[in-house]
Design a protein around this motif. Structure first.
Motif, PDB file in Angstrom:
ATOM      1  N   TYR A 214       0.832  -1.208   0.000  1.00 31.10           N
ATOM      2  CA  TYR A 214       0.000   0.000   0.000  1.00 31.10           C
ATOM      3  C   TYR A 214       0.863   1.253   0.000  1.00 31.10           C
ATOM      4  O   TYR A 214       0.636   2.187  -0.778  1.00 31.10           O
ATOM      5  CB  TYR A 214      -0.928  -0.009   1.215  1.00 31.10           C
ATOM      6  CG  TYR A 214      -1.552   1.326   1.520  1.00 31.10           C
ATOM      7  CD1 TYR A 214      -2.460   1.914   0.637  1.00 31.10           C
ATOM      8  CD2 TYR A 214      -1.228   2.024   2.692  1.00 31.10           C
ATOM      9  CE1 TYR A 214      -3.025   3.149   0.906  1.00 31.10           C
ATOM     10  CE2 TYR A 214      -1.793   3.249   2.969  1.00 31.10           C
ATOM     11  CZ  TYR A 214      -2.690   3.816   2.069  1.00 31.10           C
ATOM     12  OH  TYR A 214      -3.246   5.042   2.344  1.00 31.10           O
ATOM     13  N   ARG A 215       1.883   1.272   0.850  1.00 33.73           N
ATOM     14  CA  ARG A 215       2.758   2.444   0.900  1.00 33.73           C
ATOM     15  C   ARG A 215       3.555   2.612  -0.392  1.00 33.73           C
ATOM     16  O   ARG A 215       3.825   3.733  -0.828  1.00 33.73           O
ATOM     17  CB  ARG A 215       3.689   2.337   2.103  1.00 33.73           C
ATOM     18  CG  ARG A 215       2.974   2.600   3.423  1.00 33.73           C
ATOM     19  CD  ARG A 215       3.902   2.582   4.623  1.00 33.73           C
ATOM     20  NE  ARG A 215       4.283   1.241   5.017  1.00 33.73           N
ATOM     21  CZ  ARG A 215       5.528   0.780   5.051  1.00 33.73           C
ATOM     22  NH1 ARG A 215       6.536   1.586   4.709  1.00 33.73           N
ATOM     23  NH2 ARG A 215       5.786  -0.460   5.439  1.00 33.73           N
ATOM     24  N   GLN A 217       2.472   1.679  -3.446  1.00 38.13           N
ATOM     25  CA  GLN A 217       1.527   2.200  -4.428  1.00 38.13           C
ATOM     26  C   GLN A 217       1.256   3.684  -4.179  1.00 38.13           C
ATOM     27  O   GLN A 217       1.217   4.491  -5.113  1.00 38.13           O
ATOM     28  CB  GLN A 217       0.215   1.408  -4.343  1.00 38.13           C
ATOM     29  CG  GLN A 217       0.322  -0.053  -4.726  1.00 38.13           C
ATOM     30  CD  GLN A 217       0.046  -0.318  -6.180  1.00 38.13           C
ATOM     31  OE1 GLN A 217      -0.839   0.285  -6.780  1.00 38.13           O
ATOM     32  NE2 GLN A 217       0.802  -1.237  -6.772  1.00 38.13           N
ATOM     33  N   ARG A 218       1.094   4.027  -2.935  1.00 39.20           N
ATOM     34  CA  ARG A 218       0.842   5.432  -2.567  1.00 39.20           C
ATOM     35  C   ARG A 218       2.014   6.317  -2.980  1.00 39.20           C
ATOM     36  O   ARG A 218       1.827   7.443  -3.462  1.00 39.20           O
ATOM     37  CB  ARG A 218       0.595   5.502  -1.065  1.00 39.20           C
ATOM     38  CG  ARG A 218       0.242   6.870  -0.528  1.00 39.20           C
ATOM     39  CD  ARG A 218      -0.056   6.791   0.971  1.00 39.20           C
ATOM     40  NE  ARG A 218      -0.235   8.110   1.547  1.00 39.20           N
ATOM     41  CZ  ARG A 218      -1.381   8.792   1.540  1.00 39.20           C
ATOM     42  NH1 ARG A 218      -2.447   8.268   0.970  1.00 39.20           N
ATOM     43  NH2 ARG A 218      -1.470   9.991   2.099  1.00 39.20           N
ATOM     44  N   HIS A 221       1.898   6.940  -6.694  1.00 36.35           N
ATOM     45  CA  HIS A 221       0.806   7.854  -7.028  1.00 36.35           C
ATOM     46  C   HIS A 221       1.141   9.321  -6.718  1.00 36.35           C
ATOM     47  O   HIS A 221       0.436  10.227  -7.175  1.00 36.35           O
ATOM     48  CB  HIS A 221      -0.470   7.461  -6.275  1.00 36.35           C
ATOM     49  CG  HIS A 221      -1.223   6.340  -6.927  1.00 36.35           C
ATOM     50  ND1 HIS A 221      -1.795   5.293  -6.219  1.00 36.35           N
ATOM     51  CD2 HIS A 221      -1.500   6.104  -8.228  1.00 36.35           C
ATOM     52  CE1 HIS A 221      -2.390   4.467  -7.058  1.00 36.35           C
ATOM     53  NE2 HIS A 221      -2.231   4.936  -8.285  1.00 36.35           N
ATOM     54  N   THR A 246      -3.966  -2.266  -4.009  1.00 33.78           N
ATOM     55  CA  THR A 246      -3.936  -1.418  -5.205  1.00 33.78           C
ATOM     56  C   THR A 246      -5.253  -0.665  -5.357  1.00 33.78           C
ATOM     57  O   THR A 246      -5.259   0.503  -5.747  1.00 33.78           O
ATOM     58  CB  THR A 246      -3.663  -2.268  -6.457  1.00 33.78           C
ATOM     59  OG1 THR A 246      -4.725  -3.197  -6.679  1.00 33.78           O
ATOM     60  CG2 THR A 246      -2.363  -3.051  -6.317  1.00 33.78           C
ATOM     61  N   LYS A 248      -7.221   0.153  -2.838  1.00 36.04           N
ATOM     62  CA  LYS A 248      -7.246   1.148  -1.763  1.00 36.04           C
ATOM     63  C   LYS A 248      -6.507   2.410  -2.178  1.00 36.04           C
ATOM     64  O   LYS A 248      -7.015   3.527  -2.026  1.00 36.04           O
ATOM     65  CB  LYS A 248      -6.614   0.567  -0.498  1.00 36.04           C
ATOM     66  CG  LYS A 248      -6.456   1.560   0.661  1.00 36.04           C
ATOM     67  CD  LYS A 248      -5.848   0.881   1.882  1.00 36.04           C
ATOM     68  CE  LYS A 248      -5.527   1.890   2.995  1.00 36.04           C
ATOM     69  NZ  LYS A 248      -6.734   2.594   3.479  1.00 36.04           N
ATOM     70  N   SER A 249      -5.316   2.248  -2.743  1.00 38.10           N
ATOM     71  CA  SER A 249      -4.514   3.416  -3.095  1.00 38.10           C
ATOM     72  C   SER A 249      -5.151   4.244  -4.198  1.00 38.10           C
ATOM     73  O   SER A 249      -5.248   5.475  -4.087  1.00 38.10           O
ATOM     74  CB  SER A 249      -3.105   2.975  -3.522  1.00 38.10           C
ATOM     75  OG  SER A 249      -2.291   4.106  -3.774  1.00 38.10           O
ATOM     76  N   GLU A 252      -8.335   6.093  -3.045  1.00 42.31           N
ATOM     77  CA  GLU A 252      -7.992   7.242  -2.202  1.00 42.31           C
ATOM     78  C   GLU A 252      -7.493   8.406  -3.037  1.00 42.31           C
ATOM     79  O   GLU A 252      -7.839   9.570  -2.775  1.00 42.31           O
ATOM     80  CB  GLU A 252      -6.921   6.837  -1.185  1.00 42.31           C
ATOM     81  CG  GLU A 252      -7.430   5.963  -0.053  1.00 42.31           C
ATOM     82  CD  GLU A 252      -6.326   5.573   0.913  1.00 42.31           C
ATOM     83  OE1 GLU A 252      -6.657   5.003   1.978  1.00 42.31           O
ATOM     84  OE2 GLU A 252      -5.137   5.839   0.617  1.00 42.31           O
ATOM     85  N   GLN A 253      -6.678   8.126  -4.038  1.00 41.93           N
ATOM     86  CA  GLN A 253      -6.150   9.196  -4.883  1.00 41.93           C
ATOM     87  C   GLN A 253      -7.254   9.880  -5.677  1.00 41.93           C
ATOM     88  O   GLN A 253      -7.231  11.100  -5.868  1.00 41.93           O
ATOM     89  CB  GLN A 253      -5.087   8.634  -5.838  1.00 41.93           C
ATOM     90  CG  GLN A 253      -3.851   8.095  -5.149  1.00 41.93           C
ATOM     91  CD  GLN A 253      -3.136   9.142  -4.329  1.00 41.93           C
ATOM     92  OE1 GLN A 253      -2.948  10.273  -4.765  1.00 41.93           O
ATOM     93  NE2 GLN A 253      -2.731   8.775  -3.120  1.00 41.93           N
ATOM     94  N   TYR A 299     -13.869   0.659  -1.591  1.00 42.77           N
ATOM     95  CA  TYR A 299     -12.872   0.892  -2.632  1.00 42.77           C
ATOM     96  C   TYR A 299     -13.458   0.719  -4.033  1.00 42.77           C
ATOM     97  O   TYR A 299     -12.922   1.267  -5.001  1.00 42.77           O
ATOM     98  CB  TYR A 299     -11.682  -0.053  -2.483  1.00 42.77           C
ATOM     99  CG  TYR A 299     -10.989  -0.006  -1.144  1.00 42.77           C
ATOM    100  CD1 TYR A 299     -11.040   1.134  -0.329  1.00 42.77           C
ATOM    101  CD2 TYR A 299     -10.271  -1.101  -0.673  1.00 42.77           C
ATOM    102  CE1 TYR A 299     -10.413   1.160   0.902  1.00 42.77           C
ATOM    103  CE2 TYR A 299      -9.622  -1.076   0.554  1.00 42.77           C
ATOM    104  CZ  TYR A 299      -9.707   0.046   1.342  1.00 42.77           C
ATOM    105  OH  TYR A 299      -9.077   0.074   2.554  1.00 42.77           O
TER     106      TYR A 299
END
Length: 438
Positions: A214-215, A217-218, A221, A246, A248-249, A252-253, A299
């Motif tokens: 997650y971090r 992917q974040r 982004h 993936t 989740k990220s 959120e974006q 999501y």
């Protein structure tokens, strides 16, 4: 004794042959190496250079180059027989300044450029070399499987089978003409496409590993691109559990859920109480329940999502279909392709997806029949052919594809020809074409 004598003779002959091939100093007699290759390196001190000087009548060093006149005719004939190659200067490296080639070198997907995309120093850099419109990211994780592991080696295998992609003709000379868009030819588009490598995911704790992804992917982004405000990520699994992070990220974006088209032989919306739960909550998240959580956590859209290629049996044939529908999914079975064909599936999906809503595509390689993808964790008979899958993906041109993944490639179970990872490579190729289509 006879055997020893024969071996001794053979050894002597071999040694003599090697000497004759590589160390022939008679300028009038061609060695086998000379006959096959001619000169391999242009060197001012080489015998070949000396012969060239002699053939031109230049005798700047008569004590070295002197040769009896009756050999001159043979020498000229010899020189005319040799293959002539205009080698570059021995210090010229202009044609080998590369990290990769078709058969070796530093491996990235289709020879795409690489840098450390997870380094905060590059997140908002306006330097072209650190911009990202589309990122290829590996997720080497397989401790969420229910049957056969091995998908942690998927990203490497997919890259290995992408070696023949990229590195083709550049179209600079056709700038004034319309040429087809080629993801691997930067002269045909303005997208910055980068292989970011793999996220470092621990194999010892699923919670930490998924948090790492997650971090990662974040972080990707957060980069800026030439065209996309938010980079689009194509993730190479890894088992299917990775899709939760993936999704989740990217949601959120974007600040909202995405529609998902899920190509798979299994529904993967199983209720954790039915599949995986029981002793601990830790067991409940796996490659068969991640879509349940993606729905529960918001999501993905509450409705309008599709499974494509489903054919695996349910755990509970009454409860599972209803729970799947409650998670917002419609089902296109693998056998439906025999009823409506490729075009029918494409039309159904494009009608639902539209052209503006953000869409995420997740491809479990087991959507293919085991004849086309044996190297996967949980095979099911009766799947798509490779051609059918790629035709459906390519037919989705015009949708707003914001992210994608291909997962469950397990090289230990693949054939020697690596047909499963080759199929996954082609899936990513289709993703790239959808993402840069004008």
């Amino acid at each position: 004794m006879r055997t020893l004598s024969l071996l001794s003779i053979l050894s002597a002959v071999t040694a003599a042959s090697v000497q004759a091939i590589f160390f022939n100093e008679d300028p009038t007699t061609q060695s086998l190496l000379d006959q096959l290759y001619g000169e391999l390196v242009h060197d001012e001190s080489s015998l070949y250079r000396r012969r060239q000087l002699l053939s031109q009548g230049i005798k700047s060093e008569p004590d070295i180059f002197s040769i009896e006149s009756h050999h001159q005719q043979s020498l000229n004939a010899y020189l005319s027989m040799r293959p002539e190659i205009d080698f570059p200067n021995k210090d010229d490296v202009s044609d080998i300044q590369m990290d990769q080639n078709m058969f070796g070198g530093i491996l990235t997907y289709a020879h795409l450029p690489h840098f450390n995309c997870f380094n905060p120093e590059y997140f908002k850099s306006d330097q072209d070399e650190y911009k990202i419109d589309i990122a290829i990211v590996g997720a080497p994780f397989d401790t969420g499987v229910s049957f056969r592991p091995g998908a942690r080696f998927g990203p490497e295998a997919i890259r290995r089978n992408a070696r023949r992609l990229g590195g083709g003709t550049r179209h600079k000379k056709y700038n004034n003409k319309k040429v087809p868009i080629d993801p691997y030819d930067s002269c045909t588009h303005n997208y910055s496409i980068v292989d970011c490598g793999d996220v470092g995911m621990t194999p010892f704790d699923n919670r930490i590993a998924l948090n790492q992804l997650y971090r990662g992917q974040r972080a990707v982004h957060k980069h800026i691109g030439n065209i996309n405000k938010i980079p689009k990520i194509i993730t190479m699994g890894g088992d299917h559990t990775i899709a939760l992070m993936t999704l989740k990220s990217i949601s959120e974006q974007l600040g909202k859920p995405v529609k998902i088209v899920h190509f798979d032989s299994h529904i993967d919306t199983w209720d954790p109480k039915v599949l995986g739960g029981g002793i601990t909550d830790y067991m409940s998240l796996n490659h068969g329940t991640f879509l349940h959580y993606a729905h529960e956590l918001g999501y993905i859209e509450p409705k309008g999502n599709y499974h494509v290629g489903i054919r695996a049996p349910y755990v509970d044939s009454v409860y599972d279909p209803q729970h799947d529908s409650d998670c917002g999914f419609h089902i296109i079975k693998a056998s439906d392709i025999d009823k409506v064909g490729v075009r029918g599936i494409i039309d159904t999906l494009k009608t639902e997806l539209g052209t503006t809503d953000p869409v995420y595509i997740s491809v479990d390689i087991d959507v293919l029949d085991p004849a086309f993808a044996p190297g996967t964790g949980t095979m099911e008979v009766g799947g798509f052919t490779g051609r059918e899958l790629l035709s459906i993906l390519d037919g989705l041109n015009g949708i707003n594809l914001v992210g994608a993944d291909v997962v469950e490639v397990s090289p230990p179970y693949d054939t020697n020809s690596e047909i499963t990872s080759l199929a996954a490579t082609s899936v990513i190729d289709s993703f790239l074409k959808l993402m840069i289509a004008k």
